[in-house]
Design a protein around this motif. Structure first.
Motif, PDB file in Angstrom:
ATOM      1  N   SER A 174       0.832  -1.205   0.000  1.00 42.03           N
ATOM      2  CA  SER A 174       0.000   0.000   0.000  1.00 42.03           C
ATOM      3  C   SER A 174       0.869   1.258   0.000  1.00 42.03           C
ATOM      4  O   SER A 174       0.556   2.257  -0.670  1.00 42.03           O
TER       5      SER A 174
ATOM      6  N   GLU B 116       2.445   1.645  -3.442  1.00 37.94           N
ATOM      7  CA  GLU B 116       1.496   2.187  -4.416  1.00 37.94           C
ATOM      8  C   GLU B 116       1.304   3.691  -4.227  1.00 37.94           C
ATOM      9  O   GLU B 116       1.179   4.443  -5.194  1.00 37.94           O
TER      10      GLU B 116
ATOM     11  N   ARG C 151       4.375   5.352  -5.605  1.00 39.09           N
ATOM     12  CA  ARG C 151       4.311   5.288  -7.074  1.00 39.09           C
ATOM     13  C   ARG C 151       3.334   6.338  -7.612  1.00 39.09           C
ATOM     14  O   ARG C 151       3.607   7.009  -8.611  1.00 39.09           O
ATOM     15  N   SER C 152       2.211   6.506  -6.956  1.00 37.84           N
ATOM     16  CA  SER C 152       1.199   7.461  -7.387  1.00 37.84           C
ATOM     17  C   SER C 152       1.697   8.898  -7.287  1.00 37.84           C
ATOM     18  O   SER C 152       1.503   9.708  -8.196  1.00 37.84           O
TER      19      SER C 152
ATOM     20  N   HIS D 294       3.321   5.558 -16.038  1.00 36.79           N
ATOM     21  CA  HIS D 294       4.055   5.425 -14.780  1.00 36.79           C
ATOM     22  C   HIS D 294       5.526   5.826 -14.960  1.00 36.79           C
ATOM     23  O   HIS D 294       6.118   5.571 -16.018  1.00 36.79           O
TER      24      HIS D 294
END
Length: 231
Positions: A48, A51, A54-55, A114
């Motif tokens: 989590s 992520e 990464r976001s 990404h």
């Protein structure tokens, strides 16, 4: 006041619970390399958090957008995207065309969804597209990437007297025996896409360029070629 903050932080840690404000106080004085190390460790342990990192990292397109130069005149936006989609999902990609003639200007842009995809593409910045060795770097760097180093004048070679049927692939294959090539191609006429009888090769090292210059056997195909440093 400072003593109160320190005491609160100490109390939070002792109880096994730490508020966001207390964590900020702990992290604020840490140098960037140490913060990167801690976040990397957390990201590898907790999906989590990975992520969320990464976001946040991918939110700004400046970290995901590549500038691609050295494209063939017949390269389209579709073929450009096809060449880069192996690295990840593409958000946007286009070859830039002249507004008046509608013809390619020899460069384009790729924006990945990404940031990791952009980094993967940059691991091998030279890519053969439609018979020419194109080169990419982060768009925010413009032309200040690897090619514009101080020793570029010693690494870039002009090859003249080429047979009209020599392709860019053949040119690069022949000269790669002297060392790794950063970029290069046969020069083609913009209108007819016919070889102009010369080309360029930029080596990654000055040593490789010198080997090419010192090679006594200057025959490619059926023709003798001219070779000298381009400046």
């Amino acid at each position: 006041m400072e003593d109160v903050k320190k005491r609160k932080v100490g109390e939070g840690v002792g109880n096994g619970e730490t508020s966001e404000e207390e964590m900020r106080l702990l992290l604020d004085p840490l140098p960037k390399p140490q913060l990167v190390h801690l976040l990397s460790k957390l990201g590898s342990q907790y999906p989590s958090i990975a992520e969320e990192i990464r976001s946040i990292a991918s939110a700004d397109p400046v970290h995901r957008k590549l500038f691609v130069r050295g494209l063939a005149w017949n390269t389209t936006s579709e073929t450009l995207c096809a060449a880069f989609q192996v690295h990840g999902e593409i958000e946007e990609g286009a070859v830039i065309s002249d507004k008046t003639t509608g013809k390619s200007r020899g460069y384009g842009f790729i924006t990945f969804k990404h940031m990791e995809s952009a980094h993967n593409a940059l691991k091998a910045p030279s890519k053969m597209i439609d018979g020419r060795l194109a080169v990419c770097n982060l768009a925010c760097e413009g032309l200040s990437g690897a090619s514009t180093t101080p020793d570029l004048a010693q690494r870039k070679l002009y090859i003249g007297g080429l047979s009209p049927n020599i392709t860019s692939e053949e040119l690069l294959k022949y000269f790669e025996k002297h060392g790794d090539i950063e970029e290069g191609s046969v020069a083609y006429d913009k209108d007819t896409n016919v070889s102009r009888g010369f080309g360029f090769v930029t080596y990654k090292t000055v040593e490789a360029a010198k080997k090419a210059i010192d090679d006594p056997n200057k025959i490619l195909g059926v023709s003798n070629y001219e070779l000298y440093v381009y400046s």
